[in-house]
Scaffold this active site. Structure first.
Site, mmCIF file in Angstrom:
data_model
loop_
_atom_site.group_PDB
_atom_site.id
_atom_site.type_symbol
_atom_site.label_atom_id
_atom_site.label_comp_id
_atom_site.label_asym_id
_atom_site.label_seq_id
_atom_site.Cartn_x
_atom_site.Cartn_y
_atom_site.Cartn_z
ATOM 1 N N TYR A 231 24.578 28.319 -11.318
ATOM 2 C CA TYR A 231 25.065 27.615 -10.129
ATOM 3 C C TYR A 231 25.986 28.511 -9.291
ATOM 4 O O TYR A 231 26.172 28.292 -8.102
ATOM 5 C CB TYR A 231 25.808 26.328 -10.500
ATOM 6 C CG TYR A 231 24.931 25.245 -11.099
ATOM 7 C CD1 TYR A 231 23.541 25.375 -11.128
ATOM 8 C CD2 TYR A 231 25.485 24.088 -11.629
ATOM 9 C CE1 TYR A 231 22.745 24.383 -11.680
ATOM 10 C CE2 TYR A 231 24.686 23.096 -12.175
ATOM 11 C CZ TYR A 231 23.317 23.253 -12.207
ATOM 12 O OH TYR A 231 22.538 22.269 -12.754
ATOM 13 N N LYS B 273 19.241 28.856 -24.975
ATOM 14 C CA LYS B 273 17.808 29.160 -24.911
ATOM 15 C C LYS B 273 17.681 30.622 -25.341
ATOM 16 O O LYS B 273 17.184 31.483 -24.596
ATOM 17 C CB LYS B 273 17.307 28.893 -23.470
ATOM 18 C CG LYS B 273 15.810 28.964 -23.296
ATOM 19 C CD LYS B 273 15.062 27.795 -23.893
ATOM 20 C CE LYS B 273 13.562 27.972 -23.737
ATOM 21 N NZ LYS B 273 12.769 27.083 -24.593
ATOM 22 N N ASP C 265 15.573 22.782 -25.159
ATOM 23 C CA ASP C 265 14.431 21.853 -25.069
ATOM 24 C C ASP C 265 14.417 20.926 -26.282
ATOM 25 O O ASP C 265 14.169 19.717 -26.167
ATOM 26 C CB ASP C 265 13.103 22.607 -24.903
ATOM 27 C CG ASP C 265 13.033 23.877 -25.727
ATOM 28 O OD1 ASP C 265 14.065 24.291 -26.297
ATOM 29 O OD2 ASP C 265 11.946 24.473 -25.820
ATOM 30 N N ASP D 220 24.677 20.227 -17.393
ATOM 31 C CA ASP D 220 24.484 19.292 -16.286
ATOM 32 C C ASP D 220 23.347 18.326 -16.648
ATOM 33 O O ASP D 220 23.480 17.101 -16.541
ATOM 34 C CB ASP D 220 24.106 20.115 -15.035
ATOM 35 C CG ASP D 220 24.125 19.288 -13.771
ATOM 36 O OD1 ASP D 220 24.593 18.146 -13.814
ATOM 37 O OD2 ASP D 220 23.655 19.795 -12.731
ATOM 38 N N ASP E 92 23.700 14.242 -18.308
ATOM 39 C CA ASP E 92 23.096 13.088 -17.625
ATOM 40 C C ASP E 92 22.151 12.349 -18.562
ATOM 41 O O ASP E 92 22.085 11.114 -18.556
ATOM 42 C CB ASP E 92 22.324 13.535 -16.378
ATOM 43 C CG ASP E 92 23.193 13.529 -15.134
ATOM 44 O OD1 ASP E 92 24.431 13.528 -15.285
ATOM 45 O OD2 ASP E 92 22.644 13.522 -14.016
#
Ligand code: NAD
Length: 372
Positions: free
Chosen positions: A156, A205, A237, A261, A265
Site C-alpha cells: 500500500y 506467502k 491462502d 486488510d 475483514d
C-alpha cells in the site's frame, strides 16, 4: 459519603486527566462517537477517571471546511493527546475528488504522521449473536481471535506507477518491507499473545514472495525470546480457508499490511455485523488511535439507527491498551454483553427488524448497564 463513593472520589483526585482527541468524521461517525463519549463520561463517574475531550475536523467535513482531509490543527490535537477516538470518514460526496482531496487519504496520512504501525482487531463471536453470522453456529462456537496487522509498510505504501510495456500499458505496485518494520510488529504480536492463550499464527506467502521470506525468517529469529508462545506459520491462502473452517482454533494472527486488510475483514464477518467490531492502531509506547472497523455508512447516516457498539468497544480497547484501565474496560464489555443478552438489538443485528432500537437507545442501555 459511603466507602465506595469515598474510594471513587479518591481515585478522581489522584488520577491524572487523560486527553482524548475526538475526530468524529463523516456519515454515522458523529452519531456513534456521541454514544462512546456518553460511556466514557459514565466511567468517570463510576471509576473516578478523568478525561478531557478535544474535537478536530477530519475527512470529508475537513475537506469542505478546511480544504484538506487532515488539517494541521487536527494533527496537533492528536499529537498532544494521550489517545485518539475516531468515528469514520468518507462518503459519495467526495468519491470523485482527486487523491489528495479524498477522505481516505487522510486516514493513511494520520496513521503515518502518528507513527501507528500496527492495527489490532479483535473478532469475538457473542453467543447470543451466533445466528447473525452466515456461518453455522457450531463452527463459530468459542471464536475469540485478534488480527494484528502491519499498517504502514508493504504494497500500500510502495512505489506505484504506469509505464508503456512491450504489450501495451503496464501498472506496477511495489511491496517493500525492511527487517525493522517486521520486527516491531511481530514483537507487538508476541506480547499480545503472551497476554492471551500464548498461541501466535504468523501469516505470509513465503512460498512465493521475498518479503514473506524475510518476514518468516524474522519471526523465527525472535521467537526464542518469547519461548512461552507457540508459533505456527500459515500461508495466507490457507489462513483464509481455515478462518472459515475452524475459526476458534486461532488466537492471535500477525501479518503484513495487505494480507491483514483482507483477513481482518474476513474475520470480521464471522461475528455477524461490522457494527460490532472495534480496532486499535498502535505505535511505540502507549499512545493509540481507536476506531470502529466500519466506515461512514452513508446509506444509514442521519437516521439514528447505526449500531454504536463497535465504537463503544473501541473505548474499552483504549482503556485497556493505552490507559491500563482494565476495570473500566471489562465493565464496558460486560455491559455490552448484558444488553445483548437481554435481547436489545440495533437493526444490523436484529432478526426481527421491527423490534430494532436506535443508536441513542443502545448507548443509553449500555450506560445504564455499566457497573463498577
Ligand atoms: P461501511 O462500513 O460504511 O458500510 C457497509 C455496510 O455496513 C452498509 O450497509 C452500512 O449501512 C453497514 N454498516 C456499517 N457500519 C454500521 C453500523 N455501525 N451500524 C449498522 N450498519 C452499519 O462501508 P462502505 O459502504 O464500503 O463505505 C462507506 C464509506 O466509508 C466510503 O466512503 C468508504 O471509503 C468509507 N470507509 C471509511 C472507513 C474509515 O473511516 N476507517 C473504513 C471503511 C470505509
Amino acid at each position: 459519603m459511603d466507602n465506595y463513593n469515598l474510594h471513587v472520589e479518591w481515585i478522581r483526585t489522584m488520577s491524572e486527566t487523560k486527553k482524548i482527541a475526538v475526530i468524529a468524521g463523516d456519515g454515522i461517525g458523529p452519531e456513534v462517537v456521541a454514544e462512546a463519549i456518553k460511556v466514557m463520561k459514565k466511567t468517570e463517574e463510576l471509576f473516578g477517571y478523568k478525561f478531557e475531550f478535544e474535537h478536530g475536523l477530519f475527512g470529508g467535513i475537513a475537506i469542505d471546511e478546511k480544504g484538506t482531509p487532515l488539517p494541521q490543527e487536527t494533527l496537533d490535537i492528536c499529537q498532544k493527546a494521550d489517545a485518539v477516538l475516531l468515528g469514520a470518514v468518507g462518503g459519495p460526496k467526495w468519491d470523485n475528488n482527486s487523491k489528495e482531496l479524498r477522505p481516505e487519504t487522510g486516514l493513511l496520512g494520520i496513521r503515518k504522521a502518528l507513527g501507528l504501525f500496527s492495527n489490532i482487531r479483535p473478532a469475538v463471536v457473542f453467543d447470543c449473536l451466533k445466528d447473525a453470522s452466515t456461518l453455522k453456529p457450531e463452527v463459530l462456537e468459542g471464536t475469540d481471535l485478534i488480527v494484528v496487522r502491519e499498517l504502514t509498510g508493504g504494497i500500500y505504501f510502495g512505489e506505484k506507477f504506469r509505464r508503456e510495456g512491450a504489450q501495451g500499458e503496464e501498472a506496477v505496485d511495489t511491496c517493500v518491507y525492511n527487517v525493522t518494520e517486521i520486527e516491531r510488529i511481530v514483537r507487538q504480536a508476541f506480547e499480545v499473545a503472551q497476554k492471551r492463550s500464548k498461541r501466535l499464527a504468523s501469516v505470509d506467502k513465503a512460498n512465493v514472495l521475498e518479503t514473506s521470506r524475510l518476514w518468516r525468517e524474522t519471526v523465527n529469529r525472535i521467537a526464542p525470546e518469547y519461548s512461552d508462545v507457540e508459533v505456527e506459520h500459515v500461508l495466507v491462502d490457507n489462513c483464509a480457508m481455515q478462518l472459515l473452517r475452524r475459526p476458534s482454533s486461532f488466537d492471535v494472527i500477525v501479518t503484513e499490511n495487505m494480507f491483514g486488510d483482507i483477513l481482518s475483514d474476513e474475520a470480521a464477518m464471522l461475528t455477524g455485523s461490522i457494527g460490532m467490531l472495534s480496532s486499535a492502531s498502535l505505535g511505540e509506547g502507549s499512545f493509540g488511535l481507536y476506531e470502529p472497523v466500519h466506515g461512514s455508512a452513508p446509506d444509514i447516516a442521519g437516521q439514528g439507527i447505526a449500531n454504536p457498539i463497535a465504537t463503544i468497544l473501541s473505548v474499552a480497547l483504549m482503556f485497556r491498551l493505552t490507559f491500563g484501565y482494565e476495570d473500566a474496560a471489562t465493565a464496558i464489555e460486560t455491559a455490552v454483553k448484558n444488553v445483548l443478552d437481554a435481547g436489545h438489538r440495533t437493526g444490523d443485528i436484529a432478526v426481527d427488524k421491527s423490534k430494532a432500537i436506535g443508536t441513542g437507545a443502545m448507548g443509553d442501555l449500555i450506560v445504564a448497564a455499566l457497573r463498577n
